[in-house]
Design a protein around this motif. Sequence first.
Motif, PDB file in Angstrom:
ATOM      1  N   THR A   1      -2.827  -1.085  -5.068  1.00  0.00           N
ATOM      2  CA  THR A   1      -2.422  -2.146  -4.146  1.00  0.00           C
ATOM      3  C   THR A   1      -2.864  -3.496  -4.676  1.00  0.00           C
ATOM      4  O   THR A   1      -2.115  -4.482  -4.606  1.00  0.00           O
ATOM      5  CB  THR A   1      -3.025  -1.896  -2.758  1.00  0.00           C
ATOM      6  N   ARG A   2      -4.088  -3.536  -5.220  1.00  0.00           N
ATOM      7  CA  ARG A   2      -4.583  -4.807  -5.780  1.00  0.00           C
ATOM      8  C   ARG A   2      -3.698  -5.252  -6.941  1.00  0.00           C
ATOM      9  O   ARG A   2      -3.391  -6.441  -7.087  1.00  0.00           O
ATOM     10  CB  ARG A   2      -6.030  -4.652  -6.226  1.00  0.00           C
ATOM     11  N   THR A   3      -3.293  -4.291  -7.758  1.00  0.00           N
ATOM     12  CA  THR A   3      -2.399  -4.640  -8.859  1.00  0.00           C
ATOM     13  C   THR A   3      -1.091  -5.206  -8.336  1.00  0.00           C
ATOM     14  O   THR A   3      -0.585  -6.215  -8.852  1.00  0.00           O
ATOM     15  CB  THR A   3      -2.100  -3.389  -9.704  1.00  0.00           C
ATOM     16  N   GLU A   4      -0.545  -4.560  -7.281  1.00  0.00           N
ATOM     17  CA  GLU A   4       0.724  -5.033  -6.729  1.00  0.00           C
ATOM     18  C   GLU A   4       0.575  -6.447  -6.181  1.00  0.00           C
ATOM     19  O   GLU A   4       1.458  -7.285  -6.355  1.00  0.00           O
ATOM     20  CB  GLU A   4       1.204  -4.091  -5.616  1.00  0.00           C
ATOM     21  N   ILE A   5      -0.558  -6.700  -5.493  1.00  0.00           N
ATOM     22  CA  ILE A   5      -0.767  -8.046  -4.936  1.00  0.00           C
ATOM     23  C   ILE A   5      -0.850  -9.061  -6.063  1.00  0.00           C
ATOM     24  O   ILE A   5      -0.252 -10.143  -6.014  1.00  0.00           O
ATOM     25  CB  ILE A   5      -2.037  -8.061  -4.059  1.00  0.00           C
ATOM     26  N   ARG A   6      -1.580  -8.695  -7.123  1.00  0.00           N
ATOM     27  CA  ARG A   6      -1.693  -9.618  -8.252  1.00  0.00           C
ATOM     28  C   ARG A   6      -0.326  -9.868  -8.880  1.00  0.00           C
ATOM     29  O   ARG A   6       0.001 -10.980  -9.285  1.00  0.00           O
ATOM     30  CB  ARG A   6      -2.651  -9.041  -9.294  1.00  0.00           C
ATOM     31  N   ARG A   7       0.490  -8.806  -8.945  1.00  0.00           N
ATOM     32  CA  ARG A   7       1.817  -8.968  -9.540  1.00  0.00           C
ATOM     33  C   ARG A   7       2.658  -9.914  -8.699  1.00  0.00           C
ATOM     34  O   ARG A   7       3.361 -10.775  -9.228  1.00  0.00           O
ATOM     35  CB  ARG A   7       2.485  -7.593  -9.626  1.00  0.00           C
ATOM     36  N   ALA A  46       0.840  -1.205   0.000  1.00  0.00           N
ATOM     37  CA  ALA A  46       0.000   0.000   0.000  1.00  0.00           C
ATOM     38  C   ALA A  46       0.870   1.248   0.000  1.00  0.00           C
ATOM     39  O   ALA A  46       0.573   2.233  -0.692  1.00  0.00           O
ATOM     40  CB  ALA A  46      -0.930  -0.012   1.208  1.00  0.00           C
ATOM     41  N   ALA A  47       1.989   1.203   0.756  1.00  0.00           N
ATOM     42  CA  ALA A  47       2.900   2.355   0.754  1.00  0.00           C
ATOM     43  C   ALA A  47       3.477   2.569  -0.634  1.00  0.00           C
ATOM     44  O   ALA A  47       3.547   3.682  -1.148  1.00  0.00           O
ATOM     45  CB  ALA A  47       4.023   2.136   1.767  1.00  0.00           C
ATOM     46  N   LYS A  48       3.867   1.448  -1.257  1.00  0.00           N
ATOM     47  CA  LYS A  48       4.416   1.537  -2.611  1.00  0.00           C
ATOM     48  C   LYS A  48       3.370   2.109  -3.566  1.00  0.00           C
ATOM     49  O   LYS A  48       3.683   2.938  -4.430  1.00  0.00           O
ATOM     50  CB  LYS A  48       4.850   0.144  -3.070  1.00  0.00           C
ATOM     51  N   ALA A  49       2.122   1.661  -3.386  1.00  0.00           N
ATOM     52  CA  ALA A  49       1.059   2.092  -4.290  1.00  0.00           C
ATOM     53  C   ALA A  49       0.724   3.567  -4.105  1.00  0.00           C
ATOM     54  O   ALA A  49       0.349   4.252  -5.058  1.00  0.00           O
ATOM     55  CB  ALA A  49      -0.189   1.243  -4.064  1.00  0.00           C
TER      56      ALA A  49
END
Lengths: 218, 254
Positions: free
Chosen positions: B235-241, B102-105
């Motif tokens: 964040t969802r994109t990062e989790i999927r990645r 989330a921080a990254k996002a």
Amino acid sequence: MIALLRRDMAVATRAGGGFGLGLAFFLVVVVLVPLSVGPDTAVLSRIAPGILWLGALLACLLSLDRIFALDFEDGSLDLLATAPLPLEGAVAVKAFAHWLTTGLPLTLMAPVLGVLLNLPVPGYRWLLASLLLGTSALSVIGAFGAALTVGLRRGGLLLSLLVLPLYVPTLIFGAEVARRGAEGMPVATPLALLAGISLGCAALMPFAAAAALRVNLR
Amino acid sequence: MQHKDSVPISRRMSLWEYANPKKFMQVSGAALPWVGGLAALCLAVGLIWGFFFTPDDFRQGSTVKIIYIHVPAALMGINAWLMMLVTSLIWLVRRHHVSALAAKAAAPVGLVMTVIALATGAIWGQPMWGTWWAWDPRLTSFLILGLFYLGYIALWAAIDNPDTAADLTSVLCLVGSVFALLSRYAVLFWNQGLHQGASLTVTQDNPISDIYYWPLITSISGFVLLFLTLVLVRTRTEIRRRRLQALLNRERMA
């Protein structure tokens, strides 16, 4: 700790250590300034404190990646991390060695370059004092930046991007001391704030740098 | 422990359940359309109300209406960094991956908000102050905040190992917060030292009349919700990645 300090000093001052490079860079920057803004002595003496501070800061930045990179490459950083000496202490010593080999020579050289820029006479004392105090903060903050980027192959540019914003408060107060000194105004307030920043950084930044190093050594 | 006691404890801990990526994906997936829709609604109402149904200021004319973008963007530029600070702390203390992601996002969103605030400020400043840019303390510290965002994003991008990257950026975020605050006060000091009483005052400090107040509040809520939407999506994109990477790694091992 003393042994580590001696070793770092020896590595930095021997051939290939890049000891004189920072000083030469400082000289070149200061020479280039009148070439770019013109030889008007009134203008030069006005901007001299700021230029000298900026030049010293950039010269300090140049040698930051050497604080940890060489030790990281040949593995001695791993040994330091497992040594009985706390890593925070090792970081502080290495930052101190960096200051002795970069910040201190730059400080001593600044008044000489001040002549080139027509620095007003009352300014020399305060330029020396502010650089003496401020470059120590630059070294410790820089050690943190170097610790963050030590594992990266091309960390040099990134290191400057990370460290330069962190240098803002030190630069502001340091240059302010030098400027006020040159204009004959009282310097006590910015000098006290600069000293506060330097001491605060010296006290706290080794912990942050050591935390970053531990992550990078994992 | 008795069963009776265990229920409230589990309820008290419920915030941390969202640290589970699966749970987070479920809840955020369900909430996303609502948050996004509400953001669009608030923004539409706030901006249309502000632009078309408020009178011009008697001194600033219609340029005052840029306030409905400028102030919310500036607020979110700062609050995004605060959110990153909190999520970085959570990552360092509790090692929840969702928090680090989330921080990254949030970082690029915060950077864009900062840039929007600076750009609209310049557009506003040109007719009002007669200059696009002045080294006013507020402007300067905002620019420095933008530099901190740049460094943070660059550090994320430079490190291959995701956990190392999360750790190092979190440390940078903590240290950067301290220095950003220091810079804020240093800049205040520096400007007074230079100009001896700044001649430019930022008008948003002045109490504004109710006519402008309510559309502004609506617009700010819209920006908060917009920020929330964007961060959730990212964040969802990062989790999927991450999941994709895990699948690829598993395939390579097999």
